[in-house]
Design a protein around this motif. Structure first.
Motif, PDB file in Angstrom:
ATOM      1  N   ALA A  80      -6.439  -1.818   1.901  1.00  0.00           N
ATOM      2  CA  ALA A  80      -7.274  -1.459   0.754  1.00  0.00           C
ATOM      3  C   ALA A  80      -8.041  -0.168   1.021  1.00  0.00           C
ATOM      4  CB  ALA A  80      -8.233  -2.599   0.436  1.00  0.00           C
ATOM      5  N   ARG A  81      -8.608  -0.025   2.216  1.00  0.00           N
ATOM      6  CA  ARG A  81      -9.367   1.194   2.536  1.00  0.00           C
ATOM      7  C   ARG A  81      -8.466   2.427   2.501  1.00  0.00           C
ATOM      8  NH1 ARG A  81     -13.851   1.446   7.081  1.00  0.00           N
ATOM      9  NH2 ARG A  81     -14.127   3.354   5.890  1.00  0.00           N
ATOM     10  N   THR A  82      -7.277   2.305   3.079  1.00  0.00           N
ATOM     11  CA  THR A  82      -6.347   3.437   3.120  1.00  0.00           C
ATOM     12  C   THR A  82      -5.910   3.843   1.722  1.00  0.00           C
ATOM     13  OG1 THR A  82      -5.513   2.740   5.284  1.00  0.00           O
ATOM     14  CG2 THR A  82      -4.114   4.221   3.999  1.00  0.00           C
ATOM     15  N   VAL A  83      -5.568   2.855   0.908  1.00  0.00           N
ATOM     16  CA  VAL A  83      -5.073   3.136  -0.440  1.00  0.00           C
ATOM     17  C   VAL A  83      -6.188   3.691  -1.322  1.00  0.00           C
ATOM     18  CG1 VAL A  83      -4.080   2.075  -2.510  1.00  0.00           C
ATOM     19  CG2 VAL A  83      -3.221   1.441  -0.249  1.00  0.00           C
ATOM     20  N   ALA A  84      -7.380   3.107  -1.235  1.00  0.00           N
ATOM     21  CA  ALA A  84      -8.515   3.600  -2.028  1.00  0.00           C
ATOM     22  C   ALA A  84      -8.885   5.026  -1.629  1.00  0.00           C
ATOM     23  CB  ALA A  84      -9.712   2.668  -1.867  1.00  0.00           C
ATOM     24  N   ALA A  85      -8.741   5.341  -0.352  1.00  0.00           N
ATOM     25  CA  ALA A  85      -9.026   6.703   0.118  1.00  0.00           C
ATOM     26  C   ALA A  85      -8.056   7.717  -0.473  1.00  0.00           C
ATOM     27  CB  ALA A  85      -8.966   6.759   1.646  1.00  0.00           C
ATOM     28  N   ASN A  86      -6.919   7.221  -0.969  1.00  0.00           N
ATOM     29  CA  ASN A  86      -5.926   8.085  -1.606  1.00  0.00           C
ATOM     30  C   ASN A  86      -6.009   8.032  -3.132  1.00  0.00           C
ATOM     31  OD1 ASN A  86      -3.841   9.397   0.411  1.00  0.00           O
ATOM     32  ND2 ASN A  86      -4.390   7.410   1.271  1.00  0.00           N
ATOM     33  N   GLY A  87      -7.148   7.565  -3.642  1.00  0.00           N
ATOM     34  CA  GLY A  87      -7.408   7.648  -5.074  1.00  0.00           C
ATOM     35  C   GLY A  87      -6.870   6.516  -5.921  1.00  0.00           C
ATOM     36  N   GLY A 145       0.813  -1.205   0.000  1.00  0.00           N
ATOM     37  CA  GLY A 145       0.000   0.000   0.000  1.00  0.00           C
ATOM     38  C   GLY A 145       0.851   1.261   0.000  1.00  0.00           C
ATOM     39  N   LEU A 146       1.921   1.261   0.790  1.00  0.00           N
ATOM     40  CA  LEU A 146       2.825   2.410   0.824  1.00  0.00           C
ATOM     41  C   LEU A 146       3.547   2.589  -0.508  1.00  0.00           C
ATOM     42  CD1 LEU A 146       4.317   1.858   4.402  1.00  0.00           C
ATOM     43  CD2 LEU A 146       2.812   3.732   3.689  1.00  0.00           C
ATOM     44  N   ILE A 147       3.939   1.472  -1.124  1.00  0.00           N
ATOM     45  CA  ILE A 147       4.592   1.532  -2.435  1.00  0.00           C
ATOM     46  C   ILE A 147       3.641   2.109  -3.482  1.00  0.00           C
ATOM     47  CG2 ILE A 147       5.491   0.115  -4.338  1.00  0.00           C
ATOM     48  CD1 ILE A 147       7.540   0.312  -2.191  1.00  0.00           C
ATOM     49  N   ALA A 148       2.395   1.636  -3.488  1.00  0.00           N
ATOM     50  CA  ALA A 148       1.404   2.110  -4.457  1.00  0.00           C
ATOM     51  C   ALA A 148       1.206   3.617  -4.344  1.00  0.00           C
ATOM     52  CB  ALA A 148       0.084   1.370  -4.266  1.00  0.00           C
ATOM     53  N   PHE A 166     -12.146  -2.305  -4.350  1.00  0.00           N
ATOM     54  CA  PHE A 166     -12.363  -1.086  -3.601  1.00  0.00           C
ATOM     55  C   PHE A 166     -12.320   0.109  -4.569  1.00  0.00           C
ATOM     56  CE2 PHE A 166     -11.374  -4.057  -0.380  1.00  0.00           C
ATOM     57  CZ  PHE A 166     -11.804  -3.549   0.844  1.00  0.00           C
ATOM     58  N   ILE A 167     -13.457   0.795  -4.648  1.00  0.00           N
ATOM     59  CA  ILE A 167     -13.564   1.937  -5.545  1.00  0.00           C
ATOM     60  C   ILE A 167     -12.746   3.093  -4.972  1.00  0.00           C
ATOM     61  CG2 ILE A 167     -15.143   3.526  -6.708  1.00  0.00           C
ATOM     62  CD1 ILE A 167     -15.486   0.559  -7.455  1.00  0.00           C
ATOM     63  N   PRO A 168     -11.870   3.692  -5.772  1.00  0.00           N
ATOM     64  CA  PRO A 168     -11.056   4.783  -5.234  1.00  0.00           C
ATOM     65  C   PRO A 168     -11.851   6.058  -5.010  1.00  0.00           C
ATOM     66  CG  PRO A 168     -10.624   4.497  -7.580  1.00  0.00           C
ATOM     67  CD  PRO A 168     -11.524   3.371  -7.167  1.00  0.00           C
ATOM     68  N   LYS A 169     -11.483   6.772  -3.978  1.00  0.00           N
ATOM     69  CA  LYS A 169     -12.079   8.075  -3.717  1.00  0.00           C
ATOM     70  C   LYS A 169     -11.581   9.056  -4.763  1.00  0.00           C
ATOM     71  CE  LYS A 169     -12.727  11.384   0.067  1.00  0.00           C
ATOM     72  NZ  LYS A 169     -12.373  11.691   1.466  1.00  0.00           N
ATOM     73  N   ALA A 199       0.631   4.720  -8.268  1.00  0.00           N
ATOM     74  CA  ALA A 199       0.033   3.640  -9.061  1.00  0.00           C
ATOM     75  C   ALA A 199      -1.453   3.903  -9.284  1.00  0.00           C
ATOM     76  CB  ALA A 199       0.229   2.302  -8.350  1.00  0.00           C
ATOM     77  N   GLU A 200      -1.982   3.358 -10.368  1.00  0.00           N
ATOM     78  CA  GLU A 200      -3.417   3.439 -10.627  1.00  0.00           C
ATOM     79  C   GLU A 200      -4.173   2.328  -9.911  1.00  0.00           C
ATOM     80  OE1 GLU A 200      -4.363   3.654 -14.763  1.00  0.00           O
ATOM     81  OE2 GLU A 200      -2.820   5.168 -15.173  1.00  0.00           O
ATOM     82  N   THR A 201      -3.491   1.177  -9.777  1.00  0.00           N
ATOM     83  CA  THR A 201      -4.158   0.005  -9.208  1.00  0.00           C
ATOM     84  C   THR A 201      -3.200  -0.758  -8.311  1.00  0.00           C
ATOM     85  OG1 THR A 201      -5.469  -0.218 -11.243  1.00  0.00           O
ATOM     86  CG2 THR A 201      -5.439  -2.118  -9.763  1.00  0.00           C
ATOM     87  N   LEU A 202      -3.733  -1.255  -7.188  1.00  0.00           N
ATOM     88  CA  LEU A 202      -3.015  -2.181  -6.317  1.00  0.00           C
ATOM     89  C   LEU A 202      -3.790  -3.494  -6.313  1.00  0.00           C
ATOM     90  CD1 LEU A 202      -1.050  -3.089  -4.045  1.00  0.00           C
ATOM     91  CD2 LEU A 202      -2.579  -1.939  -2.409  1.00  0.00           C
ATOM     92  N   ILE A 203      -3.101  -4.584  -6.630  1.00  0.00           N
ATOM     93  CA  ILE A 203      -3.723  -5.912  -6.623  1.00  0.00           C
ATOM     94  C   ILE A 203      -3.108  -6.733  -5.506  1.00  0.00           C
ATOM     95  CG2 ILE A 203      -4.163  -8.030  -7.923  1.00  0.00           C
ATOM     96  CD1 ILE A 203      -3.996  -6.389 -10.493  1.00  0.00           C
ATOM     97  N   LEU A 204      -3.936  -7.156  -4.553  1.00  0.00           N
ATOM     98  CA  LEU A 204      -3.491  -7.979  -3.428  1.00  0.00           C
ATOM     99  C   LEU A 204      -3.900  -9.420  -3.695  1.00  0.00           C
ATOM    100  CD1 LEU A 204      -4.649  -5.636  -0.500  1.00  0.00           C
ATOM    101  CD2 LEU A 204      -2.340  -5.820  -1.457  1.00  0.00           C
TER     102      LEU A 204
END
Length: 257
Positions: free
Chosen positions: A216-223, A151-154, A252-255, A159-164
């Motif tokens: 996922a929530r943290t990263v999506a909250a950052n777009g 998440g920190l790397i993304a 998770f839909i990005p903000k 990045a546009e997308t993070l896949i876990l």
């Protein structure tokens, strides 16, 4: 080019007996090569070093958990990167190793150097393969797990997308083994799934679905869009990107930025 961070966990890369799953590793490389061929920039956050090291050395005396992590990760990281090197070379794809630690994500010179290095690698067609530096990261210096790291790397790399990639298909409304449980296909920024998240760890790594959910929530909250999917499914990465509607996963839909 779209920039994607792919995180693959220990439960995907190891067998039930805790040994490295070479077949699954090879399949992952095939899929990342496909992404590269279709104009995606890929950063891979990979677990598996400790499992590799444990296979290499049989210790005849007791080691505590910290000593095991240090010893087996130091040995296993060499083997893991060599395997990635050999497999990616079949596609004429270059890789580079990035071992990092939590303090490198604090604002300052180390953060800039790390970001600049990985940007330089991507600009020259090199796939960064990232892992925590387990030889020096102990106790408070550790990431919670590689979910947090990815998440920190993304976020750092825009990045546009993070896949876990996990060993289950995503977040369910109950125990995934229960036939009455349904997968949650989409999570909006305002949704709260705390009631569905069990605070359990994975059998092979430090993470679990709770960790993936919070990352996922943290990263999506950052777009940044986040997908949680099953890394044991054939061709999961191409399927997620070309046919997400028909591919089982939690997104998770990005903000909006």
């Amino acid at each position: 080019m779209s920039r994607i961070v792919v995180k693959v966990g220990s439960n995907v890369l190891t067998t039930e007996k805790g040994k490295l799953n070479i077949t699954r590793l090879s399949a992952l490389v095939d899929q990342i090569a496909w992404l590269k061929q279709h104009q995606y920039e890929v950063i891979l956050v990979s677990s598996g070093a400790v499992a590799c090291g444990r296979q290499e050395l049989k210790v005849d005396h007791e080691l505590d958990s910290a000593e095991q992590r240090q010893l087996f990760s130091a040995m296993g990281q060499v083997k893991l990167m060599n395997l990635y090197y050999v497999l990616f070379r079949e596609y004429n794809i270059h890789i580079g190793q990035v071992l990092t630690m939590k303090e490198n994500f604090e604002a300052g010179e180390q953060y800039k150097n790390q970001r600049n290095c990985m940007t330089l690698m991507l600009d020259n067609g090199v796939i960064p393969i990232v892992n925590e530096n387990d030889t020096v990261c102990l106790t408070e210096l550790m990431f919670t797990d590689n979910d947090e790291l990815s998440g920190l790397i993304a976020q750092m790399m825009g990045a546009e997308t993070l896949i876990l990639l996990s060993n289950i298909d995503g977040i369910y409304t109950g125990n995934p083994a229960n036939p009455d449980s349904k997968i949650i296909r989409q999570v909006k920024p305002e949704d709260n799934l705390d009631q569905y998240i069990l605070p359990s760890k994975s059998s092979a790594g430090r993470g679990g679905m709770e960790s993936k959910y919070h990352t996922a929530r943290t990263v999506a909250a950052n777009g940044i869009k986040v997908m949680i999917a099953n890394g044991n499914r054939d061709n999961i990465l191409p399927s997620l990107l070309t046919n997400p509607e028909e591919t089982i996963h939690t997104e998770f839909i990005p903000k909006s930025k």
